[in-house]
Write a protein that holds these residues in place. Structure first.
Motif, PDB file in Angstrom:
ATOM      1  N   GLU A  37       0.671  -1.266  -0.337  1.00 58.77           N
ATOM      2  CA  GLU A  37       0.414   0.340   0.070  1.00 58.77           C
ATOM      3  C   GLU A  37       1.100   1.909  -0.305  1.00 58.77           C
ATOM      4  O   GLU A  37       0.523   2.334  -0.654  1.00 58.77           O
ATOM      5  CB  GLU A  37      -0.778   0.075   1.310  1.00 58.77           C
ATOM      6  CG  GLU A  37      -2.078   1.413   1.196  1.00 58.77           C
ATOM      7  CD  GLU A  37      -1.382   2.359   2.380  1.00 58.77           C
ATOM      8  OE1 GLU A  37      -1.493   3.033   2.108  1.00 58.77           O
ATOM      9  OE2 GLU A  37      -0.117   2.065   2.977  1.00 58.77           O
ATOM     10  N   SER A  38       2.196   1.087   1.037  1.00 59.87           N
ATOM     11  CA  SER A  38       2.379   2.190   0.920  1.00 59.87           C
ATOM     12  C   SER A  38       3.589   2.761  -0.567  1.00 59.87           C
ATOM     13  O   SER A  38       4.148   3.503  -0.360  1.00 59.87           O
ATOM     14  CB  SER A  38       3.437   2.459   2.311  1.00 59.87           C
ATOM     15  OG  SER A  38       4.321   1.122   1.810  1.00 59.87           O
ATOM     16  N   ARG A  39       3.921   1.634  -1.150  1.00 56.79           N
ATOM     17  CA  ARG A  39       4.628   1.600  -2.100  1.00 56.79           C
ATOM     18  C   ARG A  39       4.527   2.075  -2.698  1.00 56.79           C
ATOM     19  O   ARG A  39       4.408   2.739  -4.132  1.00 56.79           O
ATOM     20  CB  ARG A  39       5.532   0.154  -2.829  1.00 56.79           C
ATOM     21  CG  ARG A  39       6.141   0.151  -1.197  1.00 56.79           C
ATOM     22  CD  ARG A  39       7.661  -1.264  -1.642  1.00 56.79           C
ATOM     23  NE  ARG A  39       8.162  -1.220  -2.215  1.00 56.79           N
ATOM     24  CZ  ARG A  39       9.619  -0.823  -2.383  1.00 56.79           C
ATOM     25  NH1 ARG A  39       9.959  -0.390  -1.239  1.00 56.79           N
ATOM     26  NH2 ARG A  39      10.818  -1.253  -3.097  1.00 56.79           N
ATOM     27  N   HIS A  71      13.793  -1.434 -11.716  1.00 53.82           N
ATOM     28  CA  HIS A  71      14.359  -0.788 -10.513  1.00 53.82           C
ATOM     29  C   HIS A  71      14.285  -0.659  -9.052  1.00 53.82           C
ATOM     30  O   HIS A  71      14.383  -1.284  -7.396  1.00 53.82           O
ATOM     31  CB  HIS A  71      15.235   0.322 -10.710  1.00 53.82           C
ATOM     32  CG  HIS A  71      16.231   0.011 -11.951  1.00 53.82           C
ATOM     33  ND1 HIS A  71      17.135  -1.129 -12.076  1.00 53.82           N
ATOM     34  CD2 HIS A  71      16.257   0.788 -13.314  1.00 53.82           C
ATOM     35  CE1 HIS A  71      17.775  -0.430 -13.712  1.00 53.82           C
ATOM     36  NE2 HIS A  71      17.091   0.042 -14.139  1.00 53.82           N
ATOM     37  N   ASP A  72      12.839  -0.454  -8.498  1.00 51.75           N
ATOM     38  CA  ASP A  72      11.926  -1.169  -8.079  1.00 51.75           C
ATOM     39  C   ASP A  72      12.135  -2.116  -6.724  1.00 51.75           C
ATOM     40  O   ASP A  72      12.052  -1.684  -5.670  1.00 51.75           O
ATOM     41  CB  ASP A  72      10.515  -0.267  -7.884  1.00 51.75           C
ATOM     42  CG  ASP A  72      10.160   1.381  -8.339  1.00 51.75           C
ATOM     43  OD1 ASP A  72      10.522   2.146  -7.634  1.00 51.75           O
ATOM     44  OD2 ASP A  72       9.868   1.329  -9.571  1.00 51.75           O
ATOM     45  N   CYS A  91       8.616  11.989  -1.708  1.00 50.95           N
ATOM     46  CA  CYS A  91       9.420  10.261  -1.984  1.00 50.95           C
ATOM     47  C   CYS A  91      10.025  10.830  -3.250  1.00 50.95           C
ATOM     48  O   CYS A  91      10.025  11.949  -3.534  1.00 50.95           O
ATOM     49  CB  CYS A  91       8.344   9.521  -3.056  1.00 50.95           C
ATOM     50  SG  CYS A  91       7.434  10.117  -4.742  1.00 50.95           S
ATOM     51  N   LEU A  92      11.188   9.485  -3.108  1.00 44.27           N
ATOM     52  CA  LEU A  92      12.229   9.454  -3.223  1.00 44.27           C
ATOM     53  C   LEU A  92      11.974   7.565  -3.391  1.00 44.27           C
ATOM     54  O   LEU A  92      11.925   7.489  -2.421  1.00 44.27           O
ATOM     55  CB  LEU A  92      13.474   9.944  -2.769  1.00 44.27           C
ATOM     56  CG  LEU A  92      13.719   8.968  -1.143  1.00 44.27           C
ATOM     57  CD1 LEU A  92      15.146   8.612  -1.063  1.00 44.27           C
ATOM     58  CD2 LEU A  92      14.188  10.842   0.219  1.00 44.27           C
ATOM     59  N   ARG A  93      14.047   7.626  -3.981  1.00 42.83           N
ATOM     60  CA  ARG A  93      13.800   6.014  -4.036  1.00 42.83           C
ATOM     61  C   ARG A  93      15.635   5.228  -3.991  1.00 42.83           C
ATOM     62  O   ARG A  93      16.057   6.607  -4.410  1.00 42.83           O
ATOM     63  CB  ARG A  93      14.160   4.607  -5.278  1.00 42.83           C
ATOM     64  CG  ARG A  93      13.940   5.459  -6.452  1.00 42.83           C
ATOM     65  CD  ARG A  93      13.171   4.534  -6.869  1.00 42.83           C
ATOM     66  NE  ARG A  93      14.393   4.513  -8.515  1.00 42.83           N
ATOM     67  CZ  ARG A  93      14.090   4.049  -9.793  1.00 42.83           C
ATOM     68  NH1 ARG A  93      12.422   3.267  -9.985  1.00 42.83           N
ATOM     69  NH2 ARG A  93      14.163   4.108 -10.887  1.00 42.83           N
ATOM     70  N   VAL A  94      16.334   4.526  -3.138  1.00 42.05           N
ATOM     71  CA  VAL A  94      16.788   4.683  -3.203  1.00 42.05           C
ATOM     72  C   VAL A  94      17.528   3.047  -3.843  1.00 42.05           C
ATOM     73  O   VAL A  94      16.934   2.477  -3.271  1.00 42.05           O
ATOM     74  CB  VAL A  94      17.981   5.013  -1.617  1.00 42.05           C
ATOM     75  CG1 VAL A  94      19.613   4.347  -2.134  1.00 42.05           C
ATOM     76  CG2 VAL A  94      17.562   5.713  -0.987  1.00 42.05           C
ATOM     77  N   VAL A  95      18.276   3.279  -5.694  1.00 44.01           N
ATOM     78  CA  VAL A  95      18.335   2.036  -5.347  1.00 44.01           C
ATOM     79  C   VAL A  95      19.826   1.101  -5.199  1.00 44.01           C
ATOM     80  O   VAL A  95      20.917   1.683  -5.158  1.00 44.01           O
ATOM     81  CB  VAL A  95      18.350   2.226  -6.957  1.00 44.01           C
ATOM     82  CG1 VAL A  95      18.222   0.842  -8.289  1.00 44.01           C
ATOM     83  CG2 VAL A  95      16.886   3.152  -7.626  1.00 44.01           C
TER      84      VAL A  95
END
Length: 266
Positions: A37-39, A71-72, A91-95
């Motif tokens: 849900e949060s993703r 990549h997620d 939001c952000l992501r660290v791959v």
């Protein structure tokens, strides 16, 4: 996830929290998106900003209201949540270029912008995969930006009042805190060498805050004029503007228990 090898060298006792930091801490929460849900909340925000507003051709399935790609699956996703409105502000992501089976993978910029990587000393191939990561998909909801000129909504003049006790809304700390969160997540996940694709003007803006990214590639056309940048996470902590250190310590402390239990998934 491997055990973090590096701890923040900034203590809450170093610099007292100002009113502007206390206000921000009261209004916002950082959430590591562990569950589906949060993703998907992060994917939905990315879709709204990158696809609907900026009309970037990003993600694997353009027919869904969720912007996500392969990549997620091996990324740590983070949401910035506004408590008062119960809405996600950013939001952000660290791959992490190692999959769940421990096999090395390429960074996104190695796939889409390999021709733009020109610095032979600061190329992803020069580092061990378990020390690398890429920060990407930083986005701020339009309602929480200082300006709508870009997905992050921040200009150089917005940083001029950072030393003041109070800041007019929306706070430039919304955008800056996302980069601080990325810095913390990188350290907590045991990484050090950070790559990112960004506009040169935004790299110059981040330099004011102490995050001194080094350009390691040519400016290319990738969702607008962007270049590959590199920063050493340890050095980033040391160079951080003193006025931002209390906020960074708060972010680090709030994210630490979440990152330890985070498992990348789609």
């Amino acid at each position: 996830m491997e055990t973090p090898r590096h701890k923040s060298n900034i203590s809450e006792r170093d610099v007292p929290q100002s009113d502007r930091v206390r206000e921000f801490v009261e209004q916002y929460r950082f959430i590591i998106a562990r569950c589906r849900e949060s993703r998907y909340r992060a994917y939905a925000l990315r879709h709204k900003v990158f696809r609907e507003e900026l009309e970037y051709a990003l993600g694997d399935d353009v027919d869904t209201p969720f912007e996500k790609d392969a990549h997620d699956k091996h990324s740590i996703l983070c949401l910035l949540h506004h408590v008062g409105s119960n809405r996600d502000a950013g939001c952000l992501r660290v791959v992490l270029p190692i999959d769940n089976d421990g096999q090395p993978r390429t960074l996104p910029l190695e796939e889409s912008c390999a021709h733009g990587l020109t610095d032979p000393q600061l190329h992803p191939d020069r580092f061990e995969r378990n020390s690398l990561c890429e920060v990407s998909r930083l986005a701020v909801h339009p309602d929480f930006r200082r300006t709508r000129e870009c997905a992050l909504g921040l200009r150089e003049q917005d940083l001029q009042p950072l030393e003041e006790n109070r800041l007019p809304p929306p706070s430039p700390l919304v955008t800056l805190s996302l980069f601080l969160a990325a810095t913390a997540i990188v350290g907590l996940s045991g990484r050090r060498h950070v790559f990112s694709m960004m506009e040169p003007r935004f790299a110059r803006l981040l330099k004011i805050s102490g995050l001194q990214f080094r350009q390691v590639g040519n400016v290319i056309d990738y969702c607008g004029p962007r270049a590959a940048y590199y920063i050493d996470q340890h050095q980033a902590e040391r160079d951080l503007q003193p006025s931002l250190q209390p906020l960074y310590q708060h972010i680090w402390t709030s994210l630490a228990p979440q990152v330890e239990s985070a498992t990348p998934l789609v």
